[in-house]
Design a protein around this motif. Structure first.
Motif, PDB file in Angstrom:
ATOM      1  N   LYS A  36     -23.304  14.836  -6.501  1.00  0.00           N
ATOM      2  CA  LYS A  36     -24.710  15.707  -6.200  1.00  0.00           C
ATOM      3  C   LYS A  36     -25.864  15.056  -6.716  1.00  0.00           C
ATOM      4  CE  LYS A  36     -22.140  17.641  -3.026  1.00  0.00           C
ATOM      5  NZ  LYS A  36     -21.196  16.619  -2.095  1.00  0.00           N
ATOM      6  N   ARG A  37     -26.467  15.476  -8.431  1.00  0.00           N
ATOM      7  CA  ARG A  37     -27.068  15.200  -8.696  1.00  0.00           C
ATOM      8  C   ARG A  37     -27.493  14.116  -8.688  1.00  0.00           C
ATOM      9  NH1 ARG A  37     -27.986  16.937 -15.483  1.00  0.00           N
ATOM     10  NH2 ARG A  37     -30.693  15.960 -15.175  1.00  0.00           N
ATOM     11  N   GLU A  38     -27.186  13.032  -8.681  1.00  0.00           N
ATOM     12  CA  GLU A  38     -27.538  11.750  -8.092  1.00  0.00           C
ATOM     13  C   GLU A  38     -27.918  11.605  -6.867  1.00  0.00           C
ATOM     14  OE1 GLU A  38     -24.560   8.860 -11.429  1.00  0.00           O
ATOM     15  OE2 GLU A  38     -24.096   9.811  -9.572  1.00  0.00           O
ATOM     16  N   ILE A  39     -27.325  12.103  -5.786  1.00  0.00           N
ATOM     17  CA  ILE A  39     -28.113  12.778  -4.367  1.00  0.00           C
ATOM     18  C   ILE A  39     -29.031  12.628  -4.263  1.00  0.00           C
ATOM     19  CG2 ILE A  39     -27.251  12.850  -2.038  1.00  0.00           C
ATOM     20  CD1 ILE A  39     -24.494  11.893  -3.009  1.00  0.00           C
ATOM     21  N   PHE A  40     -29.137  14.327  -4.312  1.00  0.00           N
ATOM     22  CA  PHE A  40     -30.576  14.974  -4.791  1.00  0.00           C
ATOM     23  C   PHE A  40     -31.445  14.005  -5.252  1.00  0.00           C
ATOM     24  CE2 PHE A  40     -33.143  18.494  -5.224  1.00  0.00           C
ATOM     25  CZ  PHE A  40     -33.233  19.065  -3.667  1.00  0.00           C
ATOM     26  N   ASN A  41     -31.255  13.393  -6.521  1.00  0.00           N
ATOM     27  CA  ASN A  41     -32.450  13.126  -7.530  1.00  0.00           C
ATOM     28  C   ASN A  41     -32.845  11.809  -6.289  1.00  0.00           C
ATOM     29  OD1 ASN A  41     -32.441  14.704  -9.691  1.00  0.00           O
ATOM     30  ND2 ASN A  41     -30.977  13.228 -10.621  1.00  0.00           N
ATOM     31  N   GLY A  42     -32.168  11.237  -5.285  1.00  0.00           N
ATOM     32  CA  GLY A  42     -32.101  10.344  -4.633  1.00  0.00           C
ATOM     33  C   GLY A  42     -33.077  10.657  -3.960  1.00  0.00           C
ATOM     34  N   ILE A  43     -32.687  12.788  -3.216  1.00  0.00           N
ATOM     35  CA  ILE A  43     -33.760  12.695  -2.209  1.00  0.00           C
ATOM     36  C   ILE A  43     -34.874  12.999  -2.683  1.00  0.00           C
ATOM     37  CG2 ILE A  43     -34.352  14.494  -0.718  1.00  0.00           C
ATOM     38  CD1 ILE A  43     -30.904  14.767  -0.457  1.00  0.00           C
ATOM     39  N   TYR A  67     -29.498   9.027   2.743  1.00  0.00           N
ATOM     40  CA  TYR A  67     -30.345   9.684   3.944  1.00  0.00           C
ATOM     41  C   TYR A  67     -28.823  10.506   4.825  1.00  0.00           C
ATOM     42  CZ  TYR A  67     -32.565   9.929   8.225  1.00  0.00           C
ATOM     43  OH  TYR A  67     -33.347   9.678   9.468  1.00  0.00           O
ATOM     44  N   TRP A  68     -27.826   9.573   4.412  1.00  0.00           N
ATOM     45  CA  TRP A  68     -26.566  10.600   5.109  1.00  0.00           C
ATOM     46  C   TRP A  68     -27.095  12.178   4.983  1.00  0.00           C
ATOM     47  CZ3 TRP A  68     -22.503  13.539   3.993  1.00  0.00           C
ATOM     48  CH2 TRP A  68     -21.683  13.558   5.547  1.00  0.00           C
ATOM     49  N   HIS A  69     -26.839  12.431   3.080  1.00  0.00           N
ATOM     50  CA  HIS A  69     -26.568  13.652   2.760  1.00  0.00           C
ATOM     51  C   HIS A  69     -28.168  14.384   3.137  1.00  0.00           C
ATOM     52  CE1 HIS A  69     -23.493  12.583   0.466  1.00  0.00           C
ATOM     53  NE2 HIS A  69     -23.002  13.656   0.501  1.00  0.00           N
ATOM     54  N   TYR A  70     -29.176  14.379   3.064  1.00  0.00           N
ATOM     55  CA  TYR A  70     -30.335  14.510   3.630  1.00  0.00           C
ATOM     56  C   TYR A  70     -30.216  15.069   5.275  1.00  0.00           C
ATOM     57  CZ  TYR A  70     -35.552  14.727   4.556  1.00  0.00           C
ATOM     58  OH  TYR A  70     -35.953  15.617   5.260  1.00  0.00           O
ATOM     59  N   LYS A  71     -30.105  14.512   5.719  1.00  0.00           N
ATOM     60  CA  LYS A  71     -29.892  14.710   7.713  1.00  0.00           C
ATOM     61  C   LYS A  71     -28.680  16.096   7.529  1.00  0.00           C
ATOM     62  CE  LYS A  71     -28.546  10.856   9.938  1.00  0.00           C
ATOM     63  NZ  LYS A  71     -28.351  10.202  10.043  1.00  0.00           N
ATOM     64  N   GLN A  72     -28.154  15.627   6.908  1.00  0.00           N
ATOM     65  CA  GLN A  72     -26.672  16.815   7.151  1.00  0.00           C
ATOM     66  C   GLN A  72     -26.715  18.459   6.039  1.00  0.00           C
ATOM     67  OE1 GLN A  72     -23.315  16.139   8.722  1.00  0.00           O
ATOM     68  NE2 GLN A  72     -24.387  14.553   9.087  1.00  0.00           N
TER      69      GLN A  72
END
Length: 120
Positions: A36-43, A67-72
């Motif tokens: 989740k940290r890597e995904i949030f850092n991407g956002i 982007y998928w996680h951001y949208k969700q």
């Protein structure tokens, strides 16, 4: 490689329990390759730099995953809830009530006509 938009370890220690608490539960179909940290850092990288999602650096998760996680998360109100909780914590630290305050200021001013105004 660390980017200036990445969360520090201290920030992540505060952020991770909140994220786990707020994130909607989803049926786990397969193990995820990214934290989740890597995904949030991407956002955060995309929001800070204003780049296209496709232009995320290759050492971050794939743009489609980020982007998928951001949208969700946006659709389920995760960001608003995070902001509300963190805002309340900061207000408590400065010894104020944890909920939002509202201030409305109405200012009216009479504008005088100049001598150049046309008269019809």
């Amino acid at each position: 490689m660390a980017y200036s938009s990445d969360l520090t370890d201290a920030e992540w220690e505060i952020f991770e329990p909140l994220l786990q608490e707020i994130l909607p539960t989803k049926k786990q179909t397969r193990p995820t390759n990214w934290t989740k940290r890597e995904i949030f850092n991407g956002i955060l990288y995309q929001l800070k730099n204003g780049c296209n999602w496709q232009d995320l650096p290759k050492d971050l998760p794939p743009y489609s995953t980020v982007y998928w996680h951001y949208k969700q998360w946006r659709a389920s109100g995760v960001f608003e809830e995070l902001m509300s909780v963190l805002h309340g914590q900061v207000r408590e630290q400065v010894k104020k009530k944890p909920h939002w305050t509202t201030l409305i200021i109405i200012d009216s001013q009479a504008v005088k006509n100049t001598c150049n105004a046309s008269v019809e």
